[in-house]
Design a protein around this motif. Sequence first.
Motif, PDB file in Angstrom:
ATOM      1  N   SER A 147       1.539 -49.504 105.988  1.00  0.00           N
ATOM      2  CA  SER A 147       2.138 -48.378 106.708  1.00  0.00           C
ATOM      3  C   SER A 147       1.327 -48.014 107.942  1.00  0.00           C
ATOM      4  CB  SER A 147       2.318 -47.164 105.795  1.00  0.00           C
ATOM      5  OG  SER A 147       1.094 -46.742 105.245  1.00  0.00           O
ATOM      6  N   THR A 148      -0.004 -48.138 107.900  1.00  0.00           N
ATOM      7  CA  THR A 148      -0.784 -47.871 109.111  1.00  0.00           C
ATOM      8  C   THR A 148      -0.610 -48.990 110.137  1.00  0.00           C
ATOM      9  OG1 THR A 148      -2.775 -48.788 108.047  1.00  0.00           O
ATOM     10  CG2 THR A 148      -2.502 -46.401 107.992  1.00  0.00           C
TER      11      THR A 148
ATOM     12  N   SER B 168      -0.644 -42.864 117.665  1.00  0.00           N
ATOM     13  CA  SER B 168      -1.244 -42.884 116.336  1.00  0.00           C
ATOM     14  C   SER B 168      -2.575 -42.153 116.362  1.00  0.00           C
ATOM     15  CB  SER B 168      -1.463 -44.318 115.851  1.00  0.00           C
ATOM     16  OG  SER B 168      -0.310 -44.840 115.238  1.00  0.00           O
TER      17      SER B 168
ATOM     18  N   ALA C 260       2.434 -48.201 111.866  1.00  0.00           N
ATOM     19  CA  ALA C 260       2.226 -47.129 112.835  1.00  0.00           C
ATOM     20  C   ALA C 260       1.674 -47.684 114.142  1.00  0.00           C
ATOM     21  CB  ALA C 260       1.285 -46.077 112.258  1.00  0.00           C
TER      22      ALA C 260
ATOM     23  N   ASN D  16      -2.139 -40.741 110.367  1.00  0.00           N
ATOM     24  CA  ASN D  16      -2.339 -41.896 109.490  1.00  0.00           C
ATOM     25  C   ASN D  16      -3.392 -41.646 108.419  1.00  0.00           C
ATOM     26  OD1 ASN D  16      -0.743 -44.326 110.654  1.00  0.00           O
ATOM     27  ND2 ASN D  16      -1.638 -43.335 112.449  1.00  0.00           N
TER      28      ASN D  16
ATOM     29  N   ASN E 131       2.107 -40.044 107.891  1.00  0.00           N
ATOM     30  CA  ASN E 131       1.977 -41.400 107.364  1.00  0.00           C
ATOM     31  C   ASN E 131       0.831 -41.488 106.367  1.00  0.00           C
ATOM     32  OD1 ASN E 131       2.947 -44.078 107.337  1.00  0.00           O
ATOM     33  ND2 ASN E 131       1.351 -44.754 108.763  1.00  0.00           N
ATOM     34  N   ASP E 132       0.611 -40.399 105.646  1.00  0.00           N
ATOM     35  CA  ASP E 132      -0.452 -40.319 104.640  1.00  0.00           C
ATOM     36  C   ASP E 132       0.170 -39.783 103.355  1.00  0.00           C
ATOM     37  OD1 ASP E 132      -2.644 -39.696 103.032  1.00  0.00           O
ATOM     38  OD2 ASP E 132      -3.858 -38.998 104.710  1.00  0.00           O
TER      39      ASP E 132
ATOM     40  N   ILE F 214      -5.739 -41.881 114.229  1.00  0.00           N
ATOM     41  CA  ILE F 214      -6.188 -42.807 113.181  1.00  0.00           C
ATOM     42  C   ILE F 214      -7.708 -42.938 113.158  1.00  0.00           C
ATOM     43  CG2 ILE F 214      -5.935 -44.808 114.733  1.00  0.00           C
ATOM     44  CD1 ILE F 214      -4.890 -46.386 112.249  1.00  0.00           C
TER      45      ILE F 214
END
Length: 257
Positions: free
Chosen positions: A135-136, A5, A139, A128, A39-40, A7
Amino acid sequence: MKTISIINLKGGVAKTLTTISMAHILSERHGKRVLVVDNDKQGNTSKTFGVHSYERGSVAELMLDRNADLADTICHTRYQRIDVIPANMKLLTANMQVMMDSSRPQQTRLRAALRKVQDQYDYCLIDNAPDINISTINALVASNEAIIPVKIDRYAFDGLQELKDQIAITREELNPALRLAGCLITCFQHVEGERQGEEWLRANMDCPVYKTHIRYSGKVVESSFEATPILEYSRRSGAAHDYCDFVAEYLDDERGC
């Protein structure tokens, strides 16, 4: 497949640039098969790889549908060894729907989906959003490691402790395999204030910091308009050299673990 990830709770710190650059270099320089998960909801990683769309599956469908067809979700790119699970604004609604759905676990949905393709790739990189939402959290539950890009400025460390706490909670409650691989300093300009900020980060935040710094380069902005990874757009730029050095450092650290 190792899942990482990328992030930070702060925007504008080069999360997407780091994800794209790392994926491209792992693939082109090191021959690795890479799956990128956008994932954004803004979908900038998807746009760079030319797969942003509302016509086919996305990470939102993986969050909502236990039986989502990964063949309809994973997009091939112009790079032979890079595939992408794209994102779009549907992820905003999907996050809310997941939070209201108590019929099955909420935090492990992405992990379950990625396990179906874990033998097809060497690495999975998750880009992310600058937020802690469902959702994060998914992740982090799906990841082996987290890398935190950090831009040294006045507000550089806002939310960093909260993110470290979330990683620790996720490791304790949902994913014992998760570790904080390190902070990557981005947009670096070799001024005194940034050096002092790095010293503070190393002394006070109790987290690994990569030796490599990603220098600020105007070529990065140009490459984003061209939707092209920095190494392909400007091979000689400082940022391209630095990302190559960072990936080499990451792989050396990985071998040393």
